[in-house]
Design a protein around this motif. Structure first.
Motif, PDB file in Angstrom:
ATOM      1  N   ARG A  75      11.716 130.779  77.183  1.00  0.00           N
ATOM      2  CA  ARG A  75      10.330 130.633  76.624  1.00  0.00           C
ATOM      3  C   ARG A  75       9.659 129.013  76.501  1.00  0.00           C
ATOM      4  NH1 ARG A  75      13.513 133.369  72.106  1.00  0.00           N
ATOM      5  NH2 ARG A  75      12.818 135.685  72.429  1.00  0.00           N
ATOM      6  N   ILE A  76      10.319 128.515  77.233  1.00  0.00           N
ATOM      7  CA  ILE A  76       9.733 127.031  77.692  1.00  0.00           C
ATOM      8  C   ILE A  76       9.009 127.211  78.787  1.00  0.00           C
ATOM      9  CG2 ILE A  76      10.130 124.654  78.172  1.00  0.00           C
ATOM     10  CD1 ILE A  76      12.517 124.486  76.456  1.00  0.00           C
ATOM     11  N   ARG A  77       7.471 127.091  78.873  1.00  0.00           N
ATOM     12  CA  ARG A  77       6.929 127.313  80.091  1.00  0.00           C
ATOM     13  C   ARG A  77       5.639 126.204  80.033  1.00  0.00           C
ATOM     14  NH1 ARG A  77       4.488 133.340  81.020  1.00  0.00           N
ATOM     15  NH2 ARG A  77       6.705 133.569  81.093  1.00  0.00           N
ATOM     16  N   SER A  78       5.796 125.446  81.206  1.00  0.00           N
ATOM     17  CA  SER A  78       4.845 124.273  81.376  1.00  0.00           C
ATOM     18  C   SER A  78       4.020 124.830  82.602  1.00  0.00           C
ATOM     19  CB  SER A  78       5.329 123.117  81.769  1.00  0.00           C
ATOM     20  OG  SER A  78       6.325 122.773  80.832  1.00  0.00           O
ATOM     21  N   ASP A  79       2.760 124.845  82.420  1.00  0.00           N
ATOM     22  CA  ASP A  79       1.886 125.210  83.280  1.00  0.00           C
ATOM     23  C   ASP A  79       0.723 124.092  83.778  1.00  0.00           C
ATOM     24  OD1 ASP A  79       2.999 127.644  83.837  1.00  0.00           O
ATOM     25  OD2 ASP A  79       1.338 129.144  82.762  1.00  0.00           O
ATOM     26  N   ILE A  80       0.209 124.018  84.840  1.00  0.00           N
ATOM     27  CA  ILE A  80      -0.934 123.282  85.338  1.00  0.00           C
ATOM     28  C   ILE A  80      -2.103 123.906  85.073  1.00  0.00           C
ATOM     29  CG2 ILE A  80      -2.028 122.004  87.154  1.00  0.00           C
ATOM     30  CD1 ILE A  80       1.015 120.746  86.414  1.00  0.00           C
ATOM     31  N   PHE A  81      -2.846 123.393  84.317  1.00  0.00           N
ATOM     32  CA  PHE A  81      -4.487 123.771  83.892  1.00  0.00           C
ATOM     33  C   PHE A  81      -5.335 122.811  83.776  1.00  0.00           C
ATOM     34  CE2 PHE A  81      -7.819 125.122  81.037  1.00  0.00           C
ATOM     35  CZ  PHE A  81      -8.263 126.311  81.437  1.00  0.00           C
ATOM     36  N   LEU A 106      19.583 111.775  79.348  1.00  0.00           N
ATOM     37  CA  LEU A 106      20.369 111.795  80.407  1.00  0.00           C
ATOM     38  C   LEU A 106      19.681 112.034  81.538  1.00  0.00           C
ATOM     39  CD1 LEU A 106      23.574 112.875  81.498  1.00  0.00           C
ATOM     40  CD2 LEU A 106      22.599 114.968  80.652  1.00  0.00           C
ATOM     41  N   LEU A 107      18.549 112.726  81.448  1.00  0.00           N
ATOM     42  CA  LEU A 107      17.749 113.012  82.937  1.00  0.00           C
ATOM     43  C   LEU A 107      16.535 111.992  83.054  1.00  0.00           C
ATOM     44  CD1 LEU A 107      17.322 116.774  81.910  1.00  0.00           C
ATOM     45  CD2 LEU A 107      18.833 115.910  83.543  1.00  0.00           C
ATOM     46  N   ASN A 108      16.536 111.043  82.331  1.00  0.00           N
ATOM     47  CA  ASN A 108      15.632 109.954  82.542  1.00  0.00           C
ATOM     48  C   ASN A 108      14.118 110.747  82.447  1.00  0.00           C
ATOM     49  OD1 ASN A 108      17.526 107.795  82.932  1.00  0.00           O
ATOM     50  ND2 ASN A 108      17.707 108.700  84.983  1.00  0.00           N
ATOM     51  N   ILE A 109      13.918 111.414  81.330  1.00  0.00           N
ATOM     52  CA  ILE A 109      12.583 112.367  81.195  1.00  0.00           C
ATOM     53  C   ILE A 109      11.891 111.385  80.066  1.00  0.00           C
ATOM     54  CG2 ILE A 109      11.416 114.454  80.408  1.00  0.00           C
ATOM     55  CD1 ILE A 109      13.580 115.995  81.730  1.00  0.00           C
ATOM     56  N   ARG A 252       7.930 115.350  69.290  1.00  0.00           N
ATOM     57  CA  ARG A 252       8.169 114.800  70.704  1.00  0.00           C
ATOM     58  C   ARG A 252       7.893 115.900  71.746  1.00  0.00           C
ATOM     59  NH1 ARG A 252       7.113 110.122  69.959  1.00  0.00           N
ATOM     60  NH2 ARG A 252       7.482 109.734  72.243  1.00  0.00           N
ATOM     61  N   THR A 253       7.471 115.546  72.919  1.00  0.00           N
ATOM     62  CA  THR A 253       7.319 116.330  73.910  1.00  0.00           C
ATOM     63  C   THR A 253       7.570 115.626  75.275  1.00  0.00           C
ATOM     64  OG1 THR A 253       5.820 118.289  74.971  1.00  0.00           O
ATOM     65  CG2 THR A 253       4.774 116.040  74.330  1.00  0.00           C
ATOM     66  N   ALA A 254       8.125 116.174  76.330  1.00  0.00           N
ATOM     67  CA  ALA A 254       8.379 115.809  77.424  1.00  0.00           C
ATOM     68  C   ALA A 254       7.166 115.529  78.346  1.00  0.00           C
ATOM     69  CB  ALA A 254       9.373 116.574  78.546  1.00  0.00           C
ATOM     70  N   VAL A 255       7.022 114.279  78.970  1.00  0.00           N
ATOM     71  CA  VAL A 255       5.858 113.958  79.733  1.00  0.00           C
ATOM     72  C   VAL A 255       6.154 114.587  81.158  1.00  0.00           C
ATOM     73  CG1 VAL A 255       4.797 112.334  81.073  1.00  0.00           C
ATOM     74  CG2 VAL A 255       5.503 111.580  78.724  1.00  0.00           C
ATOM     75  N   GLY A 256       4.806 115.407  81.492  1.00  0.00           N
ATOM     76  CA  GLY A 256       5.280 116.130  82.691  1.00  0.00           C
ATOM     77  C   GLY A 256       5.807 117.713  82.475  1.00  0.00           C
ATOM     78  N   GLY A 257       5.941 118.060  81.241  1.00  0.00           N
ATOM     79  CA  GLY A 257       6.279 119.356  80.936  1.00  0.00           C
ATOM     80  C   GLY A 257       7.619 119.591  80.528  1.00  0.00           C
ATOM     81  N   ASN A 258       8.104 120.236  79.463  1.00  0.00           N
ATOM     82  CA  ASN A 258       9.438 120.520  78.889  1.00  0.00           C
ATOM     83  C   ASN A 258      10.183 121.290  79.832  1.00  0.00           C
ATOM     84  OD1 ASN A 258       8.638 119.290  76.624  1.00  0.00           O
ATOM     85  ND2 ASN A 258       8.046 121.101  75.536  1.00  0.00           N
ATOM     86  N   THR A 259       9.539 122.199  80.962  1.00  0.00           N
ATOM     87  CA  THR A 259      10.294 122.802  81.756  1.00  0.00           C
ATOM     88  C   THR A 259      11.296 121.828  82.579  1.00  0.00           C
ATOM     89  OG1 THR A 259       8.719 124.472  82.003  1.00  0.00           O
ATOM     90  CG2 THR A 259      10.416 124.579  83.615  1.00  0.00           C
ATOM     91  N   ALA A 260      11.073 120.581  82.825  1.00  0.00           N
ATOM     92  CA  ALA A 260      11.999 119.720  83.317  1.00  0.00           C
ATOM     93  C   ALA A 260      13.035 119.478  82.837  1.00  0.00           C
ATOM     94  CB  ALA A 260      11.079 118.309  83.692  1.00  0.00           C
ATOM     95  N   ILE A 261      13.043 119.721  81.517  1.00  0.00           N
ATOM     96  CA  ILE A 261      14.537 119.646  80.766  1.00  0.00           C
ATOM     97  C   ILE A 261      15.296 120.478  81.233  1.00  0.00           C
ATOM     98  CG2 ILE A 261      15.669 119.384  78.533  1.00  0.00           C
ATOM     99  CD1 ILE A 261      13.126 118.447  77.329  1.00  0.00           C
ATOM    100  N   VAL A 262      14.809 122.033  81.350  1.00  0.00           N
ATOM    101  CA  VAL A 262      15.886 122.956  81.569  1.00  0.00           C
ATOM    102  C   VAL A 262      16.117 123.025  83.133  1.00  0.00           C
ATOM    103  CG1 VAL A 262      15.846 125.703  81.764  1.00  0.00           C
ATOM    104  CG2 VAL A 262      14.716 124.643  79.947  1.00  0.00           C
ATOM    105  N   GLY A 264      16.256 120.255  85.027  1.00  0.00           N
ATOM    106  CA  GLY A 264      17.114 119.316  85.060  1.00  0.00           C
ATOM    107  C   GLY A 264      18.663 119.542  84.694  1.00  0.00           C
ATOM    108  N   LEU A 265      18.830 120.198  83.588  1.00  0.00           N
ATOM    109  CA  LEU A 265      20.145 120.534  82.921  1.00  0.00           C
ATOM    110  C   LEU A 265      20.855 121.480  83.926  1.00  0.00           C
ATOM    111  CD1 LEU A 265      19.612 121.129  79.305  1.00  0.00           C
ATOM    112  CD2 LEU A 265      20.879 119.138  80.367  1.00  0.00           C
ATOM    113  N   LEU A 266      20.132 122.300  84.535  1.00  0.00           N
ATOM    114  CA  LEU A 266      20.833 123.445  85.684  1.00  0.00           C
ATOM    115  C   LEU A 266      21.145 122.637  86.939  1.00  0.00           C
ATOM    116  CD1 LEU A 266      18.237 126.616  85.207  1.00  0.00           C
ATOM    117  CD2 LEU A 266      20.802 126.292  84.406  1.00  0.00           C
ATOM    118  N   ASP A 267      20.453 121.651  87.281  1.00  0.00           N
ATOM    119  CA  ASP A 267      20.703 120.923  88.384  1.00  0.00           C
ATOM    120  C   ASP A 267      21.752 119.825  88.462  1.00  0.00           C
ATOM    121  OD1 ASP A 267      18.619 122.135  89.893  1.00  0.00           O
ATOM    122  OD2 ASP A 267      17.290 120.549  89.568  1.00  0.00           O
ATOM    123  N   LYS A 268      21.951 119.442  87.235  1.00  0.00           N
ATOM    124  CA  LYS A 268      22.968 118.643  87.036  1.00  0.00           C
ATOM    125  C   LYS A 268      24.403 119.285  86.749  1.00  0.00           C
ATOM    126  CE  LYS A 268      23.771 113.994  84.464  1.00  0.00           C
ATOM    127  NZ  LYS A 268      23.503 113.416  85.633  1.00  0.00           N
TER     128      LYS A 268
END
Length: 588
Positions: A75-81, A106-109, A252-262, A264-268
């Motif tokens: 349900r976290i979805r970041s799109d470019i518009f 942790l992810l430097n976001i 708060r919200t993530a610069v560049g989109g909240n999808t980066a948190i998801v 990033g956690l999966l990659d880590k």
């Protein structure tokens, strides 16, 4: 001698203490760092990603397989518009949410306040703006008190109390010794003193506390329609109060989109990602096969991927996706199966419309041309407004237009958009089941669905916040660790031994017998027994054992959730065929 024995005892004590400390540091109390587990996580949203993260912390050598039917983020979805990242799904969290903030660190976001540089807001009743944010703080306070009295101040105090109660949950999940990992959502809500608020609607709670009707029907209604797509008469008080995040630095919200948190956690967590994999069942493997095939895992995951039906065997599984929408066949504690048909009726279908336009229509919103357009518009109810909320997301570079995001329960037509905006362009639409129904309920999904099967996503039926999903994931991992000592060992099934042959009947005087000897006696007895057996005379056999009555199991999780009694067990004999699995309703 006494001094020598005392010295030896002290050495043994020190060695024991050091071994205990090593055990804690190496993770044997909260999961062995050396043991290799294969874990399945269904769903790659914030709940699934945080489940994988906490599993990797406890089990560095584990194989973690994440199944996702669409794309990472849930349900976290970041799109470019129009050249800028826009949050279509979950967009903000509270500044005191420890896990979301720690993930960004942790992810430097980098994070930001999503309202930076955006104007003011208004509340629209379908005809007029009933309230507009004033330009200065003094004017804002004055206009608030003039329209709503002291209700905003009382509400701010109530929200602070609820947030303090929610913060107690961090001590529970970070230190399970203070409170065991919870198996039911009700138990933890009672522990942090929020259960009573979850059992009544927001409207009833505020009305009983003396809040003004205008404040409830305009301000709170508008915020809940924006946050959850539901009204004050639908949302439970706990979820509503925790969503009322006020103040300049609360969101708060993530610069560049909240999808980066998801992602990033999966990659880590170094997971094995199965994309476009729709899980259809999570069932137990046959215990006999587990004994004869030592490498076989106790749980079998069946899924469809690229038109093929595939299977994977794992040690434990977590369903970090809405079970009502997934349609997954699962097992429970008593090996009874449940075909969880997808039931979208329990979720709010949200329509998101992104568009570029010069401005809002002054005629439609009855704005004075001298006024600047509000950056946010909240609405009061479905009867007077065709949309839930409207927001300016950003200014479009090199154009005299701004990007807007409109949330609605029904799709907006081209005619509707022409009425609302001036010179609209670049329309993009999304629709998704955003939130579960948040009406007060006494039945929440259990965390443990069966042995080695956990459902952290059930927390959303009480509190659909990103932070709540992470907290529930941490608790589910803690519960799995606590359960491991009680997992059943797989042993060969006990088979009934064949009955011993009946004793030979005594020879009759008329019959001719062999010469008396140990060998001849045995042959005579065997011949007599065989003759009687094949002739159908079994009167001398042991009486047939009475039917064995199956012990009635404890009420299962499913019978608790459905409110229906377990069926009475049938009397079975050893010759009866095994009973087939039973389907039953999972409805909360």
């Amino acid at each position: 001698k006494l001094q020598f024995l005392y010295f030896i005892a002290m050495i043994q004590y020190v060695v024991l203490l050091l071994s205990l400390l090593h055990g804690v540091s190496s993770g044997w109390m909260f999961g062995s760092a050396e043991e290799e587990l294969t874990v399945a996580v269904v769903g790659a949203g914030i709940g699934g990603a945080s489940t994988a993260h906490f599993l990797r912390q406890q089990y560095p050598n584990a194989t973690i397989i994440v199944f996702e039917k669409e794309r990472a983020g849930g349900r976290i979805r970041s799109d470019i518009f129009e050249g800028t990242t826009v949050e279509v799904g979950g967009s903000t969290w509270h500044s005191n949410h420890q896990f979301m903030n720690s993930f960004c660190n942790l992810l430097n976001i980098e994070t930001k306040d999503p309202r930076d540089g955006r104007g003011n807001y208004g509340i629209w009743n379908g005809k007029d703006m009933v309230f507009r944010q004033a330009s200065s703080s003094f004017s804002m306070v004055f206009s608030m008190i003039k329209r709503y009295g002291l209700s905003p101040l009382y509400c701010q105090s109530l929200v602070a109390e609820v947030v303090d109660s929610f913060n107690e949950i961090y001590e529970i999940v970070n230190d399970p010794s203070t409170f065991p990992p919870w198996e039911s959502i009700e138990s933890v809500l009672r522990h942090i003193h929020l259960y009573d608020l979850s059992q009544d609607t927001m409207k009833a709670i505020l009305r009983d506390r003396g809040f003004t009707a205008a404040f409830i029907d305009e301000m709170i209604e508008g915020i809940l329609r924006n946050n959850f797509g539901q009204s004050t008469s639908e949302v439970n008080g706990m979820a509503a109060l925790l969503s009322l995040k006020s103040g300049a630095d609360d969101l708060r919200t993530a610069v560049g989109g909240n999808t980066a948190i998801v992602t990033g956690l999966l990659d880590k967590a170094t997971v094995e990602m199965e994309q476009e994999a729709r899980v259809s069942s999570i069932l137990n493997n046959d215990p006999e096969m587990l004994v004869t095939k030592p490498d076989l895992k106790p749980i079998m995951i069946t899924y469809e991927q690229h038109g093929k039906i595939l299977k994977k065997d794992v040690d434990v599984a977590f369903i970090a996706a809405p079970l009502d929408l997934a349609g997954i066949e699962v097992f429970s504690d008593h090996r009874r199966r449940k075909k969880a048909e997808a039931d979208a009726s329990k979720y709010i279908l949200l329509h998101v419309t992104m568009l570029a336009a010069n401005s809002l229509s002054p005629h439609y919103f009855r704005l004075l041309r001298a006024d600047s357009d509000p950056s946010y518009i909240l609405t009061m109810n479905e009867e007077v407004a065709i949309f839930n909320s409207l927001a300016v997301t950003h200014a479009i570079p090199d154009q005299s237009q701004r990007a807007y995001r409109v949330l609605s329960r029904e799709p907006l037509s081209e005619e509707d958009l022409d009425k609302m905006f001036v010179n609209k362009t670049s329309i993009v639409r999304h629709s998704w089941h955003a939130y579960p129904s948040l009406k007060p309920t006494v039945r929440y999904p259990p965390v443990r669905l069966g042995e080695r099967l956990y459902h952290p996503a059930g927390i959303e039926h009480a509190l659909p916040l990103m932070e709540a999903a992470v907290v529930s994931a941490r608790n589910a991992v803690n519960l799995m660790i606590a359960d491991r000592s009680n997992w059943k060992a797989f042993e060969p099934p006990v088979r009934a031994e064949p009955p011993p042959p009946p004793p030979p009947p005594p020879p009759s005087p008329e019959e001719t017998v062999l010469e008396s000897s140990p060998e001849s006696d045995g042959l005579n007895a065997a011949a007599d027994w065989a003759s009687s057996w094949f002739s159908g005379d079994k009167s001398d056999q042991e009486e047939e054992e009475p039917a064995v009555e199956v012990e009635k199991p404890e009420p299962s999780i499913w019978s608790f959730l459905t409110g229906e009694d377990e069926p009475e067990p049938e009397v079975q004999t050893e010759e009866d065929p095994p009973q087939s699995d039973t389907w039953f309703d999972l409805g909360w």
